[in-house]
Design a protein around this motif. Structure first.
Motif, short mmCIF file in Angstrom:
data_model
loop_
_atom_site.label_atom_id
_atom_site.label_comp_id
_atom_site.label_asym_id
_atom_site.label_seq_id
_atom_site.Cartn_x
_atom_site.Cartn_y
_atom_site.Cartn_z
N PRO A 1 0.82 -1.22 0.00
CA PRO A 1 0.00 0.00 0.00
C PRO A 1 0.86 1.28 0.00
CG PRO A 1 -0.85 -1.55 1.63
CD PRO A 1 0.45 -2.09 1.13
N LEU A 2 1.98 1.24 0.71
CA LEU A 2 2.86 2.40 0.74
C LEU A 2 3.51 2.62 -0.63
CD1 LEU A 2 4.18 4.69 2.29
CD2 LEU A 2 5.90 3.07 3.10
N LEU A 3 3.92 1.53 -1.27
CA LEU A 3 4.51 1.63 -2.61
C LEU A 3 3.51 2.20 -3.61
CD1 LEU A 3 6.60 -1.65 -2.96
CD2 LEU A 3 7.44 0.70 -2.77
N GLU A 4 2.28 1.75 -3.52
CA GLU A 4 1.23 2.25 -4.42
C GLU A 4 1.02 3.75 -4.20
OE1 GLU A 4 -2.26 -0.17 -3.92
OE2 GLU A 4 -1.13 -1.99 -4.35
N GLY A 5 0.98 4.17 -2.94
CA GLY A 5 0.81 5.58 -2.63
C GLY A 5 1.96 6.43 -3.16
#
Length: 78
Positions: free
Chosen positions: A39-43
């Motif tokens: 999720p952090l990578l996507e953000g």
């Protein structure tokens, strides 16, 4: 005579190179691999996406042999 000198020079240079390689290897600090949660990578990906066109434009303004390279500014200006 030149052949003996060349062979001796090659031997000295090879020994020096090996010594440098060993010294660097002995002092190289391995850093742990960091893995970010999906999720952090996507953000992050969404946050930097608008910058991609700017980066591509800046890259196209660089000298041809610098384009597509990841060069440190100190290396480019020194």
């Amino acid at each position: 005579m030149a052949n003996g000198f060349d062979a001796q020079l090659a031997e000295v240079l090879n020994a020096a190179t090996e010594n440098i390689r060993r010294t660097v290897a002995a002092n190289f600090i391995r850093t742990p691999k960091v893995e970010l949660p999906a999720p952090l990578l996507e953000g992050l990906s969404k946050a930097v996406a608008p910058l991609q066109s700017v980066l591509e434009r800046l890259d196209s303004m660089m000298p041809e042999n610098w384009q597509g390279q990841r060069l440190a500014y100190k290396d480019m200006s020194g």
